[in-house]
Design an enzyme around this catalytic site. Sequence first.
Site, mmCIF file in Angstrom:
data_model
loop_
_atom_site.group_PDB
_atom_site.id
_atom_site.type_symbol
_atom_site.label_atom_id
_atom_site.label_comp_id
_atom_site.label_asym_id
_atom_site.label_seq_id
_atom_site.Cartn_x
_atom_site.Cartn_y
_atom_site.Cartn_z
ATOM 1 N N ASP A 269 0.829 -1.215 0.000
ATOM 2 C CA ASP A 269 0.000 0.000 0.000
ATOM 3 C C ASP A 269 0.859 1.260 0.000
ATOM 4 O O ASP A 269 0.637 2.187 0.800
ATOM 5 C CB ASP A 269 -0.935 0.015 1.223
ATOM 6 C CG ASP A 269 -1.761 -1.249 1.334
ATOM 7 O OD1 ASP A 269 -2.268 -1.711 0.308
ATOM 8 O OD2 ASP A 269 -1.898 -1.779 2.458
ATOM 9 N N GLU B 105 -11.164 0.787 -4.288
ATOM 10 C CA GLU B 105 -10.450 1.264 -3.097
ATOM 11 C C GLU B 105 -9.199 2.026 -3.481
ATOM 12 O O GLU B 105 -8.947 2.271 -4.660
ATOM 13 C CB GLU B 105 -10.091 0.074 -2.190
ATOM 14 C CG GLU B 105 -9.231 -0.970 -2.878
ATOM 15 C CD GLU B 105 -9.095 -2.271 -2.101
ATOM 16 O OE1 GLU B 105 -9.851 -2.491 -1.143
ATOM 17 O OE2 GLU B 105 -8.227 -3.070 -2.455
HETATM 18 C C1 6LW Z 1 -5.822 -1.980 1.638
HETATM 19 C C2 6LW Z 1 -6.441 -2.035 0.334
HETATM 20 C C3 6LW Z 1 -5.601 -3.039 -0.264
HETATM 21 O O1 6LW Z 1 -6.416 -1.188 2.565
HETATM 22 O O2 6LW Z 1 -5.364 -3.971 0.666
HETATM 23 O O3 6LW Z 1 -4.230 -3.612 -2.013
HETATM 24 C C4 6LW Z 1 -5.822 -3.449 1.894
HETATM 25 N N1 6LW Z 1 -5.105 -2.899 -1.406
HETATM 26 O O4 6LW Z 1 -6.424 -0.878 -0.410
HETATM 27 C C5 6LW Z 1 -4.917 -3.839 2.983
HETATM 28 O O5 6LW Z 1 -3.581 -3.602 2.604
#
Ligand code: 6LW
Length: 524
Positions: A34, A188
Amino acid sequence: MKKIFFLLTCFLSFYSNSNAQGYKNPVISGFHPDPSVCRVGDDYYLVTSSFEYFPGVPVFHSKDLINWTKIGHCLTRPSQLKLDKCAPSAGIYAPTIRYNEGRFYMVTTNVSGGGNFYVYTDNPAGEWSEPVYVEQGGIDPTLYFEDGKCYFVSNSNGIMICEIDIKTGKKLTEGRSVWNGTGGRYPESPHIYKKDGWYYLLISEGGTEYGHKMTIARSKSIYGPYESNPSNPIFTHINEISQYNPIQGTGHGDFVQAHDGSWWIIFLGFRPQSLLHHVIGRETFLAPVRWDTNAWPVINGNGTVNIDMNVPTLPLKPVKQHDLSTDFNEAKLGVDWNYLRNPFMKNYSLTEKKGSLRLKASPVSLDDNDSPTFVGRRQEHIDFLATTVLTLNDAKEGDQAGMTVFYSSQAHYDLFLKKSEKGKRKLVVRYKMGVLNHIAYEMEIPGDKIYLKVKGDKDFYSFYYSLDGKKFNFLSKINVWYLSSETNGGFTGVYIGLYTTSQSKNTKTYADFDNFIYKPENID
Ligand code: 6LW
């Protein structure tokens, strides 16, 4: 002589300021997921998530986006980071780092309590502020500053934007849901950038596994309506061209414009190791971006990336890497070491025996979602060797100390010295894999001092011991994949840890570790 010196200086300064060609991915190896990046002049700062480990959110610095040095952590105090008894891979999720008007901000989520918050500092290598909480839910928060305003963005109910008072964290507007991506699961990791009068909203979809991808939308107003890029996804390894790419699961990126005007993206991915399992965690990668005026950004030409990147780079500024090994003569443990959850600091000492790390046992074990006496560093290389030497002191029956290859409280391989019945000492190899608890090796040894060695490669961890530190004997080996995210779920990667634990509450047991040697075996 003076002339030669001058010419040499000119040559060196020309050389170090001219662009270079090529680099290797990942730019930060091992469990560093991240990633988020910001630039101040020609300095770059990067943060990654840290889950149940303490201190939290490591901070890196670079001059060229390729060579990074870990300079500290954003969350160093329990008042900023409460991890009491949190589950594996809970705690601190994805962070964002931003710089505005002389101040650095790091915004993240503690999913184990508190939710979204940010901390700030004038010196990213130093201490950061107490947390300022924001009452907008979701995860993966980011900040966007413009004209004295601060927008807070997270993914709760689609990508939500509100304006906040950056001094107090108070919401100044209701959250508005502005985009939900292109229909992929888990929209996300939003970030907002402004370029050529457009607000660009970069997100990830597909989840952080093999289906991961990045998509982008843009609008003339920060609150939308956002139009999706007809060429989405702009970056993914889900397609056939990347089927055999050693890097998979690419997503969760953050753009940065370099000091020479070029654009780059920092993002996460993982390297499948053994039967499509990855063990050392999601790592940080870099790719060049072409972003013409009014055009959509294009990442590395075709939206994929490689280990060997044959592209022009910023002038390279190599850095001296931290020592991977230590004889514990330092006053405090270096930035590579982490504890599990909130450590009981009275159980750790570098001063009670000079040149040793003293770990004092408690009844908390590595299997508990709690704070065992444990200190570890990330496995950052697929092939490595780690050795230590320890003495177990004042131990009662059942007490132990050793080295662990640790993915989570549910999945770890331990090599340890245990006090057994009638004062005997036993050397044990134990594999903990969910409800399976397998003693792979157990033998009596003569003294309280033992040398331990773990070797890791693509497919196996192998365990060895020595009584004199010279001749090591093989004990047992096991497949790596029982410690993978694919087997266990979760978001972290393997640590190599030193630990001790006791059967009794009022234990006086302690172990002195005289060194810890970590050696990458091949550069991977
Ligand atoms: C994070 C989300 C993700 O919050 O995995 O790869 C989650 N993306 O954006 C936990 O790292």
